[in-house]
Design an enzyme around this catalytic site. Structure first.
Site, short mmCIF file in Angstrom:
data_model
loop_
_atom_site.label_atom_id
_atom_site.label_comp_id
_atom_site.label_asym_id
_atom_site.label_seq_id
_atom_site.Cartn_x
_atom_site.Cartn_y
_atom_site.Cartn_z
N HIS A 86 103.32 117.84 2.65
CA HIS A 86 103.89 118.99 1.93
C HIS A 86 102.78 119.77 1.24
O HIS A 86 101.80 119.20 0.75
CB HIS A 86 104.98 118.56 0.95
CG HIS A 86 104.58 117.62 -0.15
ND1 HIS A 86 104.21 118.06 -1.39
CD2 HIS A 86 104.53 116.26 -0.21
CE1 HIS A 86 103.95 117.02 -2.17
NE2 HIS A 86 104.12 115.91 -1.48
N ASP A 88 103.32 121.95 -1.37
CA ASP A 88 103.56 122.28 -2.78
C ASP A 88 103.03 121.20 -3.71
O ASP A 88 102.80 120.06 -3.31
CB ASP A 88 105.07 122.49 -3.05
CG ASP A 88 105.89 121.23 -2.85
OD1 ASP A 88 105.69 120.52 -1.85
OD2 ASP A 88 106.75 120.94 -3.72
N ASP A 149 98.25 115.12 -4.22
CA ASP A 149 99.64 115.03 -3.77
C ASP A 149 100.12 116.45 -3.49
O ASP A 149 100.48 117.17 -4.40
CB ASP A 149 100.47 114.35 -4.85
CG ASP A 149 101.93 114.23 -4.48
OD1 ASP A 149 102.28 114.54 -3.33
OD2 ASP A 149 102.72 113.84 -5.35
N GLU A 183 108.67 119.93 -1.35
CA GLU A 183 109.00 118.50 -1.40
C GLU A 183 109.23 118.04 -2.82
O GLU A 183 110.13 117.26 -3.11
CB GLU A 183 107.87 117.69 -0.75
CG GLU A 183 108.21 116.22 -0.50
CD GLU A 183 107.82 115.27 -1.63
OE1 GLU A 183 108.16 114.08 -1.54
OE2 GLU A 183 107.19 115.70 -2.63
N GLU A 184 108.41 118.56 -3.74
CA GLU A 184 108.45 118.08 -5.14
C GLU A 184 109.72 118.50 -5.85
O GLU A 184 110.04 117.96 -6.91
CB GLU A 184 107.23 118.60 -5.91
CG GLU A 184 105.88 118.13 -5.35
CD GLU A 184 105.61 116.66 -5.60
OE1 GLU A 184 106.47 115.97 -6.20
OE2 GLU A 184 104.53 116.20 -5.18
N ASP A 206 101.59 110.88 2.71
CA ASP A 206 101.94 111.20 1.32
C ASP A 206 101.93 109.93 0.47
O ASP A 206 102.71 109.79 -0.46
CB ASP A 206 103.34 111.86 1.32
CG ASP A 206 103.65 112.61 0.04
OD1 ASP A 206 102.73 112.83 -0.77
OD2 ASP A 206 104.83 112.99 -0.15
N HIS A 389 100.65 113.96 -10.18
CA HIS A 389 101.45 114.78 -11.12
C HIS A 389 100.83 114.81 -12.51
O HIS A 389 101.53 115.03 -13.49
CB HIS A 389 102.91 114.29 -11.21
CG HIS A 389 103.64 114.30 -9.90
ND1 HIS A 389 105.01 114.18 -9.82
CD2 HIS A 389 103.21 114.42 -8.63
CE1 HIS A 389 105.38 114.22 -8.54
NE2 HIS A 389 104.29 114.35 -7.80
ZN LIG Z 1 103.90 113.99 -2.37
#
Ligand SMILES: [Zn+2]
Length: 418
Positions: A86, A88, A149, A183-184, A206, A389
């Site tokens: 992903h 994003d 990520d 995705e997030e 991922d 994150h």
């Molecule tokens: Zn991820």
């Protein structure tokens, strides 16, 4: 000796370019993609794939990138596999103006991030840093997340694609590349065109530590309890008023705290977790998430929750409740068990890249769980990402390189075994 060696400085350079493009998604948006800026990276990826010689590479109106590395094998029965990441980054932490820093030859000491010196990356808190002493690692600068990520997955797929396009003697079948937005925020597969993708099996890139292979996720439901009280003027409420807020409080108070809760469980244990409470004296609503690896247990948890709630409600004459369960996602293992070669081939590829396989269960969901139930059995492979994150997010260049090598090996294994 395997013969597959990905250039680690090339993948580091590629990764550091991608993370500087702001691609934060937005949970409050109802557009696809949730933020237009995600397309800035997707467009670049489609362009770079084309420059590698992948003719059909394109980004669609929703920000998905589709591309095919065409088969170079005479075999006609090779399953079409897909590698997916992903673009994003998580809404939890700023993704604007990311300044990646390459720390060459990491010495094992604390790293203080220059743009906010309160941000200190320490091997005491992140012991996995010790696996990278003497190697290169990449961090952000202190004010933003890094975006490993999942741009580490993007970089690994891109570098592997570049390698395969330059080394056409390495035999493989049709390889599909897929980059998704959002995705997030849980919408990574919302506008995915499975027909257009046309793959039989997939792998998301991922995952975390080198060698990890995740073929199992939680199964997930939500449960909502709506409590109806009895409302009257509080000045004249004797023996009449029933306060829904007090009933809600009793339900929450009765829930166990030393088991059956996220803060009291680990590994293969499931839980029930209140995530939202709102109401007035007349009516209150409590939302829960219900999680376990064993789908059958969800029903048992829901029955237990319902009986706890009914018991609390019964203490208040005139109060009543509704109990609503909604399915969220299911453990991908239920699908993957029907196609054991998917995870088995990934494990062989990880070994060929020189790593031990760590089979893990995800205490959450991934796009892979959704994809698996959409007809694309799809375990998750490591990229090396750590501290995701957060401003302390980091990645070892060695791990990202091994991730790309795993992709190349895996493409070849499907050809060999067909
Ligand atoms: Zn991820």
């Amino acid at each position: 000796m395997t013969g597959i060696e990905i250039n680690s400085s090339a993948i580091a350079e590629r990764f550091m370019r991608y993370v500087q493009i702001d691609t934060q998604s937005d949970p409050k948006s109802d557009t696809h993609p949730s933020t237009e800026k995600q397309k800035n990276l997707s467009l670049l990826l489609a362009k770079e794939l084309k420059e590698m010689g992948i003719k059909d590479a394109e980004m669609d109106e929703f920000g998905y990138v589709y591309a095919t590395i065409p088969s170079n094998s005479e075999k006609k029965n090779i399953p079409i596999i897909c590698f997916c990441s992903h673009v994003d980054t998580a809404p939890d932490c700023s993704g604007t103006d990311v300044k990646p820093i390459l720390h060459k030859n990491y010495d094992g000491e604390d790293i203080t991030l220059p743009d906010d010196t309160s941000q200190v990356l320490s091997p005491v808190v992140h012991p996995y840093l010790r696996n990278h002493i003497g190697d290169d690692i990449i961090t952000a600068s202190g004010k933003t997340l890094l975006g490993a990520d999942d741009k580490s997955g993007v970089a690994a797929i891109m570098q592997a694609a570049d390698f395969m396009m330059k080394n056409r003697s390495l035999k493989h079948g049709d390889i599909k590349i897929l980059f998704t937005p959002d995705e997030e925020v849980g919408h990574g597969t919302a506008k995915l065109d499975m027909q257009k993708l046309g793959a039989s099996f997939g792998y998301t890139l991922d995952g975390g530590e080198a060698g990890s292979l995740e073929d199992e996720t939680f199964s997930a439901d939500s449960a909502t309890i709506i409590i109806h009280g009895v409302s009257t003027h509080p000045g004249y409420a004797l023996n009449k008023l029933v306060n829904a807020l007090k009933v809600a409080a009793e339900i929450l108070h009765t829930l166990p705290t030393n088991e059956w809760a996220p803060e009291a469980t680990e590994k293969k244990e499931g839980f029930v977790h209140p995530v939202r409470l709102e109401g007035i004296a007349e009516k209150a609503t409590i939302e829960f998430i219900v999680r376990d690896f064993d789908t059958d247990k969800l029903k048992k948890y829901e029955e237990r929750l319902k009986s706890i709630a009914e018991d609390a409600v019964s203490h208040y004459l005139g109060a009543s409740m509704e109990f609503i369960v909604t399915e969220q996602y299911r453990n991908m293992k239920q699908v993957l068990d029907n196609y054991p070669q998917v995870a088995a081939n990934a494990a062989i590829a990880i070994n060929l890249a020189g790593l031990d396989v760590k089979t893990e269960s995800i205490r959450g969901g991934t796009d892979g769980s959704k994809l698996s139930y959409m007809g694309l059995p799809c375990p998750n492979i490591f990229t090396g990402m750590q501290g995701i994150h957060s401003k302390l997010e980091w990645i070892g260049v060695k791990d990202m390189t091994k991730s790309a090598e795993t992709i190349v090996h895996l493409s070849m294994i499907w050809e060999e075994k067909s």
